[in-house]
Structure formats: structure tokens, C-alpha cells
Design an enzyme around this catalytic site. Structure first.
Site, mmCIF file in Angstrom:
data_model
loop_
_atom_site.group_PDB
_atom_site.id
_atom_site.type_symbol
_atom_site.label_atom_id
_atom_site.label_comp_id
_atom_site.label_asym_id
_atom_site.label_seq_id
_atom_site.Cartn_x
_atom_site.Cartn_y
_atom_site.Cartn_z
ATOM 1 C CE1 TYR A 163 -3.277 3.203 0.407
ATOM 2 C CE2 TYR A 163 -1.618 3.301 1.925
ATOM 3 C CZ TYR A 163 -2.721 3.992 1.837
ATOM 4 O OH TYR A 163 -2.864 5.556 1.564
ATOM 5 C CG HIS A 217 -4.117 1.440 3.579
ATOM 6 N ND1 HIS A 217 -4.650 0.408 2.977
ATOM 7 C CD2 HIS A 217 -4.983 2.593 3.165
ATOM 8 C CE1 HIS A 217 -5.818 1.402 2.368
ATOM 9 N NE2 HIS A 217 -5.991 2.521 2.295
ATOM 10 C CD GLU A 267 -8.366 5.759 4.762
ATOM 11 O OE1 GLU A 267 -7.216 6.065 5.571
ATOM 12 O OE2 GLU A 267 -8.412 5.121 4.200
ATOM 13 C CG ASP A 321 -10.130 8.007 -3.185
ATOM 14 O OD1 ASP A 321 -9.453 8.641 -1.838
ATOM 15 O OD2 ASP A 321 -10.136 7.230 -2.449
HETATM 16 MG MG MG Z 1 -5.490 6.110 5.591
#
Ligand code: MG
Length: 411
Positions: A163, A217, A267, A321
Site C-alpha cells: 500500500y 492500512h 477513514e 478520491d
Molecule cells: Mg489511510
């Protein structure tokens, strides 16, 4: 005088940088008075557009756009089932557009409606990555030279799909997947070992004055995330992000007793019940929610106020995004909330900056507002239509990441 009311609610779908963005436009009966909001859920954008066009639009036409709180609360419960992805994105887009309209009516930037500026600009963190320690270090150093004080560092793990690193991993595959044709492979132990070495290298080379961040992540088993967090403590990160998945949030309580490493999380959160326990028990230090996911500015300002009382700082989600409209909403809160922590940076390319007029300016490691009334941003719909969503059989959905034996892991 004619009563102000909502005449139309529609979505604008565009991808000028190749990233699927969902914008909501709320149009009033007053000439040229409209607002824009970000409803982006880039992996399922058409589901959000359907929620806006088929359900929120008929519910909202004829309502008073000044009644933001009533529209928020009544839209939330009009579906009975609530606070999940898709419906919350749709509601976020409408909510931001209503704040934009109110700012235009007041002839003030939205941050003024939230209490006014308590800083000139929002400090940004940049993303540095690389395929080896030297490359990451040089990329961090370049940001320092450009005036940044906060940099996120991510490194590719040779042979694995890691990631936060651009481009393909170079070098020999450390462990072949047992099934040929498996494209995205990841192994947590190699990742944990390499990240610990990376931060040792970064601190040796750069010292301790630059603020460094890292995003796990949610990729690794919780107990390995605890090992990583404890190992990283001595490198004094500004924050370690998403060490656990939202499904594993009870681990924050276990982690907190073992290390003082600052933690950022959130998030993926949609429902207030996901973040409230972490804030009230002081188990995280930065809230990372995606404003276009939690319900927009109305929820964002309440969440920020709650965090302030518990010593939690804001670090609103701000990658590509989140549309430029979402970034403008982030910035309104960044400027007005005393407990601002940091803002994630995304440098939009030229095409996106032409479609979205009035993008906040990035300068010397800070994000600066343009002080136009409302959110200070607009969309050129004709130009936006020239950038349709890219053709993709998954429609923006992600292909799975797997362990070498084929087991699916978190993305
Ligand atoms: Mg993040």
C-alpha cells in the site's frame, strides 16, 4: 418575497485525473443560487448517484435549503436503515452543497459560518514513498526542501503489492504465490520488518525534527500491528495510521497500554458508534474520517467539537478520491477548528483544476483558502462531461490482495 426552495438535486460524475468523483449539485429557485458537495465513494460511485437521484432528490425538492440540520436529520431517517456507506455518501454531498448555499447567501466563506479562522492556512502532510530506503529518504528530503514539516513515508516490499507506493515493486519476488495468475500478493512479516528498518534509516539520515507519519492500512494481523507500533515508538512518529481494521477496534485499548505512539484512525468509519468509543476513551490521537462518508460538514463539525474535549485532533481524509469540493470542505473545518491536527495533501493534476474552479492553493507545505463565499469552489459541468468514468469491468472496485497461499486480506 418568494420563499427560497430547492428546485433540483443532481449528481455530476467525472474523472479528470482518472479517479471516479461524485459531485452533488443542489439548485434553488433563486437565479444562480446553487451549492456543490462531494459524495465520492470511488469504488461504488453509481450506487451513490442512484441514492441521490432516485431517493434524495424527490425527498428534497421544494424544501428550504436554509434548514440544513432539519434536512440532514430527516434525510438520515427517511431510509430507516442509515449510517452506512452509499447512503451516507449521498447525504454528505447534499449536506456540503447546503453549506455552500448558506455561505453564498451570507456572502461569507463557510469557515466564517463555523466560527471564523483560528489559523491562516492548514499544514499539510505529503506522501513520500520508494522502492528502497535511499529512494524514500530522498523523497522525504525533497519535501523538506519544499517547505514541508510533515511527510508520510511508505516503502515497497520487494515482490509484493504494498500500500502507498507508486509503480510496481522491483526486484525478486521473495515468495512466489502458489497459484499462477495471482496478481496482488502481500505478506505481513516482510512488511513489518522492512518498515522498522525504514524508520531507523530515516531517523539516522534526517534526524528527529521532521515529523514522519506511516499508514499500515489495516493490512496486518492485530498482534503484529502491536509489535510494529511498539517497535516504531522510539522513532517518534507524528502518527501511525490504521494499525487495525474497523472490525478490530477493541485492540486500540490493548495497544494504548503498551505504547505512547500517536494513533490516527477512521477513514473507513461511517457510523458514529464506530468512532465515539475511541474518542471518549482517549484511545486515538487523530480522527481521519472521510467527510464525504460520515454525513458531510454537519457531522464533521460536531465530530471535531467532540474530539476537542477529548484531546483528539483532526486529520481529515484527503487523498485523490476526495474531490476538490471535499478538500474545500476539509479546509473550512481545518481553518475553523481549534483542534486541527494536520491535513493530508493531494496535488490535483491540471485537468482536475480546470474542471473544479477555485481549488484551494498548495503553497510552502500549507493549504490556503481563496476566501470566495461558500465553499469557494465550483464545477464546470461541460468540461466535467468530457472526462467520463474510465472503462473498467469492476466499475472502480478493487481487486483483492491475497497472501501467497491465496487467502484474501484487507486492502
Ligand atoms: Mg489511510
Amino acid at each position: 418575497m418568494r420563499r427560497l426552495k430547492i428546485n433540483d438535486v443532481r449528481t455530476i460524475l467525472t474523472a479528470p485525473d482518472g479517479i471516479r468523483l461524485v459531485i452533488v449539485k443542489v439548485v434553488t429557485n433563486k437565479p444562480n443560487l446553487y451549492g456543490v458537495g462531494c459524495a465520492t465513494f470511488t469504488q461504488r460511485p453509481l450506487a451513490v448517484a442512484t441514492a441521490v437521484e432516485e431517493y434524495l432528490k424527490p425527498f428534497l425538492i421544494g424544501k428550504d435549503p436554509d434548514q440544513i440540520e432539519d434536512i440532514f436529520q430527516s434525510s438520515l431517517v427517511s431510509s430507516y436503515w442509515r449510517n452506512g456507506p452509499v447512503l451516507n455518501n449521498a447525504l454528505s454531498g447534499v449536506d456540503m452543497a447546503l453549506w455552500d448555499i448558506k455561505g453564498k447567501r451570507a456572502d461569507m466563506p463557510v469557515y466564517q459560518l463555523l466560527g471564523g479562522k483560528c489559523r491562516h492556512a492548514a499544514a499539510l502532510y505529503a506522501h513520500a514513498s520508494g522502492h528502497n530506503f535511499e529512494e524514500v529518504t530522498n523523497n522525504v528530503r525533497n519535501y523538506i526542501e519544499d517547505g514541508y514539516h510533515y511527510v508520510r513515508a511508505q516503502i515497497a516490499i520487494s515482490g509484493y503489492s504494498t500500500y502507498g507506493v507508486r509503480g510496481k515493486s522491483r526486484g525478486r519476488r521473495t515468495q512466489q504465490p502458489i497459484s499462477s495468475g495471482q496478481r496482488h500478493t502481500f505478506e505481513p512479516t516482510a512488511y513489518v520488518n522492512t518498515v522498522l528498518q525504514l524508520f531507523d534509516h530515516l531517523r539516522t539520515e534526517l534526524g528527529y525534527d521532521i515529523e514522519l507519519l506511516h499508514d499500515v492500512h489495516e493490512r496486518i494481523p492485530p498482534i503484529q500491528a502491536i509489535t510494529l507500533a511498539k517497535g516504531l515508538e522510539k522513532y517518534r512518529l507524528f502518527f501511525l495510521e490504521d494499525p487495525f481494521a474497523p472490525e478490530d477496534i477493541e485492540y486500540f485499548r490493548i495497544l494504548r497500554h503498551q505504547t505512547s505512539i500517536p494513533i490516527a484512525m477512521g477513514e473507513l468509519f461511517s457510523n458514529p458508534n464506530e468512532y465515539l468509543p475511541l474518542i471518549k476513551d482517549r484511545l486515538i490521537d487523530f480522527i481521519r474520517v472521510h467527510l464525504s462518508q460520515i454525513g458531510g460538514l454537519s457531522m464533521g463539525r460536531k465530530l471535531a467539537a467532540m474530539c476537542e474535549f477529548f484531546g483528539v485532533r483532526t486529520a481529515w481524509h484527503g487523498p485523490g478520491d476526495v474531490s476538490p469540493v471535499g478538500h474545500a470542505a476539509n479546509l473550512a473545518l481545518d481553518l475553523a477548528c481549534h483542534n486541527f491536527g494536520i491535513q493530508e495533501q493531494h496535488k490535483f493534476k491540471e485537468a482536475t483544476r480546470r474542471v473544479f474552479l477555485g481549488c484551494p492553493e498548495i503553497r510552502d507545505g500549507y493549504l490556503w483558502p481563496n476566501d470566495t463565499p461558500g465553499l469557494g469552489i465550483d464545477i464546470d459541468e461541460k468540461l466535467a462531461a468530457k472526462f467520463p468514468f474510465p472503462k473498467d469491468p469492476l466499475g472502480g472496485g478493487w481487486e483483492p490482495i491475497r497472501k501467497p497461499d491465496g487467502t484474501v486480506i484487507r486492502p
